[in-house]
Design a protein around this motif. Structure first.
Motif, mmCIF file in Angstrom:
data_model
loop_
_atom_site.group_PDB
_atom_site.id
_atom_site.type_symbol
_atom_site.label_atom_id
_atom_site.label_comp_id
_atom_site.label_asym_id
_atom_site.label_seq_id
_atom_site.Cartn_x
_atom_site.Cartn_y
_atom_site.Cartn_z
ATOM 1 N N UNK A 14 0.837 -1.187 0.000
ATOM 2 C CA UNK A 14 0.000 0.000 0.000
ATOM 3 C C UNK A 14 0.877 1.245 0.000
ATOM 4 N N UNK A 15 0.505 2.230 -0.805
ATOM 5 C CA UNK A 15 1.199 3.517 -0.776
ATOM 6 C C UNK A 15 0.902 4.231 0.536
ATOM 7 N N UNK A 16 1.851 5.045 0.996
ATOM 8 C CA UNK A 16 1.629 5.952 2.115
ATOM 9 C C UNK A 16 2.066 7.352 1.674
ATOM 10 N N UNK A 17 1.623 8.360 2.385
ATOM 11 C CA UNK A 17 2.025 9.729 2.079
ATOM 12 C C UNK A 17 3.544 9.865 2.135
ATOM 13 N N UNK A 53 -1.746 12.548 -5.584
ATOM 14 C CA UNK A 53 -2.078 11.276 -6.242
ATOM 15 C C UNK A 53 -2.161 10.152 -5.216
ATOM 16 N N UNK A 54 -1.235 10.125 -4.283
ATOM 17 C CA UNK A 54 -1.243 9.090 -3.240
ATOM 18 C C UNK A 54 -2.467 9.255 -2.340
ATOM 19 N N UNK A 55 -2.818 10.485 -1.997
ATOM 20 C CA UNK A 55 -4.017 10.724 -1.183
ATOM 21 C C UNK A 55 -5.258 10.194 -1.885
ATOM 22 N N UNK A 56 -5.342 10.388 -3.196
ATOM 23 C CA UNK A 56 -6.461 9.860 -3.974
ATOM 24 C C UNK A 56 -6.485 8.331 -3.905
ATOM 25 N N UNK A 57 -5.327 7.711 -4.020
ATOM 26 C CA UNK A 57 -5.236 6.248 -3.922
ATOM 27 C C UNK A 57 -5.724 5.767 -2.556
#
Length: 189
Positions: A14-17, A53-57
């Protein structure tokens, strides 16, 4: 943090900020290479753009019932690219895959491993019935991936995507859950 360990070298997570700077740097380092087939690169101008972009994800994670739609591809502890479902049609149980790797990570089998794991995740965890890939007709490297993994070429869409100064046609590949279930034991042997 959600991690799908594939082997000793490759995992999806998972991506993180906190990934914003590394993801931005990877994108910019590979921009000239990726720009041939990805039409959104001129919109990435700062680490802040990448953070958005990460926040959207992460928002999509909530909208998808706690299941991520996209992952960072990690190779030997470094971010190598991304893979995920650009779109999920919940009613018809269809996921449309998107993916890219930084230029320095090409040719190492990383994307094949990541793609196989995403297919498994889509069919088993998300309960999809169909997974699609849409790729530019002339992008032979990207086309090789679904072809190698048992996807069926189903057709072409003319002038399906605008890439900076011209349109490109897309090939559509599809794989059904029942086909994957037949193919997957053969893949693991």
């Amino acid at each position: 943090m959600l991690i799908h360990r594939i082997d000793e070298e490759v995992s999806l997570r998972l991506f993180t900020i906190d990934d914003a700077e590394e993801f931005y740097t990877l994108t910019i380092r590979s921009k000239a290479y990726l720009k041939e087939w990805l039409g959104w690169l001129d919109y990435v101008e700062s680490v802040q753009d990448t953070a958005e972009n990460i926040k959207l994800r992460l928002t999509e994670l909530v909208e998808n019932g706690g299941y991520p739609k996209s992952f960072a591809i990690i190779h030997k502890g470094k971010m190598a690219g991304t893979i995920g479902f650009n779109d999920i049609n919940k009613l018809n149980k269809i996921g449309v895959v998107g993916y890219w790797l930084g230029e320095e990570f090409q040719g190492k089998g990383i994307m094949t491993k990541a793609f196989k794991r995403l297919i498994e995740y889509g069919f088993k965890d998300l309960g999809l019935n169909r997974i699609e890939v849409r790729v530019a007709v002339e992008n032979m490297n990207s086309r090789a991936l679904p072809e190698r993994l048992g996807f069926r070429k189903e057709g072409e869409l003319r002038k399906a995507e605008w890439l900076y100064d011209h349109y490109v046609d897309h090939v559509i590949y599809g794989l059904l859950a029942e086909e994957w279930n037949i193919l997957s034991p053969k893949r693991n042997s």
